[in-house]
Scaffold this motif. Sequence first.
Motif, short mmCIF file in Angstrom:
data_model
loop_
_atom_site.label_atom_id
_atom_site.label_comp_id
_atom_site.label_asym_id
_atom_site.label_seq_id
_atom_site.Cartn_x
_atom_site.Cartn_y
_atom_site.Cartn_z
N THR A 53 0.84 -1.20 0.00
CA THR A 53 0.00 0.00 0.00
C THR A 53 0.88 1.25 0.00
O THR A 53 0.69 2.17 -0.79
N HIS A 130 -10.55 -0.45 4.17
CA HIS A 130 -9.36 -0.27 3.33
C HIS A 130 -9.87 -0.02 1.90
O HIS A 130 -9.74 -0.86 1.02
N ARG A 163 -9.90 -6.04 6.94
CA ARG A 163 -10.56 -4.79 6.51
C ARG A 163 -10.80 -4.75 5.00
O ARG A 163 -11.71 -4.10 4.52
N ARG A 220 -5.68 -13.19 4.60
CA ARG A 220 -4.81 -13.63 5.70
C ARG A 220 -5.59 -13.60 7.01
O ARG A 220 -6.37 -12.68 7.25
N GLN A 222 -5.72 -12.50 10.47
CA GLN A 222 -5.05 -11.29 10.97
C GLN A 222 -4.48 -11.51 12.38
O GLN A 222 -5.04 -11.05 13.38
N PRO A 256 -5.21 -9.95 -1.17
CA PRO A 256 -4.65 -8.59 -1.08
C PRO A 256 -3.16 -8.62 -0.74
O PRO A 256 -2.48 -7.61 -0.95
N LEU A 257 -2.67 -9.77 -0.25
CA LEU A 257 -1.29 -9.94 0.21
C LEU A 257 -1.04 -9.00 1.41
O LEU A 257 -1.68 -7.96 1.48
#
Length: 295
Positions: A53, A130, A163, A220, A222, A256-257
């Motif tokens: 990001t 996000h 998110r 993932r 979290q 999203p990695l």
Amino acid sequence: MDLITARGLSKDFIDDVFKKAKTYETVAKKKTAVDDLRGKTLATLFYEPSTRTQLSFQTAMHRLGGDVIGFSDPKTTSASKGERLSDTIRVVEGYSDVIVIRHPLEGSAALAAEYSSIPVINAGDGSNQHPTQALMDLYTISREKKKIDGLTFLIAGDLKYGRTVHSLLYLLAHYKVKVMLYSPPSLPMPQWIVDEVSGRIEVEVVDRLREDADVVYATRVQEERFPDPEEYRKSLYQIDADFVEKLKEDAIIMHPLPRVKEISPEVDKNPRAKYFEQSFYGVPVRMAILSLLVK
Ligand code: NCD
């Protein structure tokens, strides 16, 4: 305009982002630059770890001809001396034309936007939202599948703390799609989000990884947001080559990695794997967002 949540984003805005992103794809691919934001400065305030990001926002601003300032370790800033976020924002708005902020507290980006006279973009606030990730996810789908309407999604993983999927579900509600939600039992999608979108799209909670999807979106678990490490360990799952072979030939797999164990590395060479393309699309999509928000 600020970009704090995907909730309530208009279809027109999404279409504008997609149209602009398309025009920036060549610049992003060729790693050249245009002059669209020459003389403008982006401030990236990252109070939480980030690779894609942060780097893709910085890349996007460079490709638009603009400048970047920022930090990625709040320990090196006055936050570690106890400075409150509202003061930091009042200072940074004097140095820049747009702020991208990632922060562990839900609602922090909205708070920053309240104090800022320049646009604020939420790059992740705790487990809440996000929105720029969801825009690039949707853009990836539109590019790789050539459409969004009519597709069936399997959204899998940590749907409680993740998110990106909260934002994605809000955006998907603009299209004619079916969404299957698969999570470990303790990590379901928040009910209020399901309630809000299920009047517009078909949402089904499923109890296994289903093969009948056009788009598999894995997330993932979290770890950093789990109160109990044992609960974290019990929540792990994996998409492996056997599962992928059962998918439709033209299905795509997204993430999203960063990926930890949710997608086995052997899946990477499968043509359905699109997560690295997805992270590339972050550049043109964030170029589009910056150019639309910064005047
Ligand atoms: C995601 C995030 O930070 O929410 N990463 C990203 O921005 N691509 C996903 C995650 O951390 O699991």
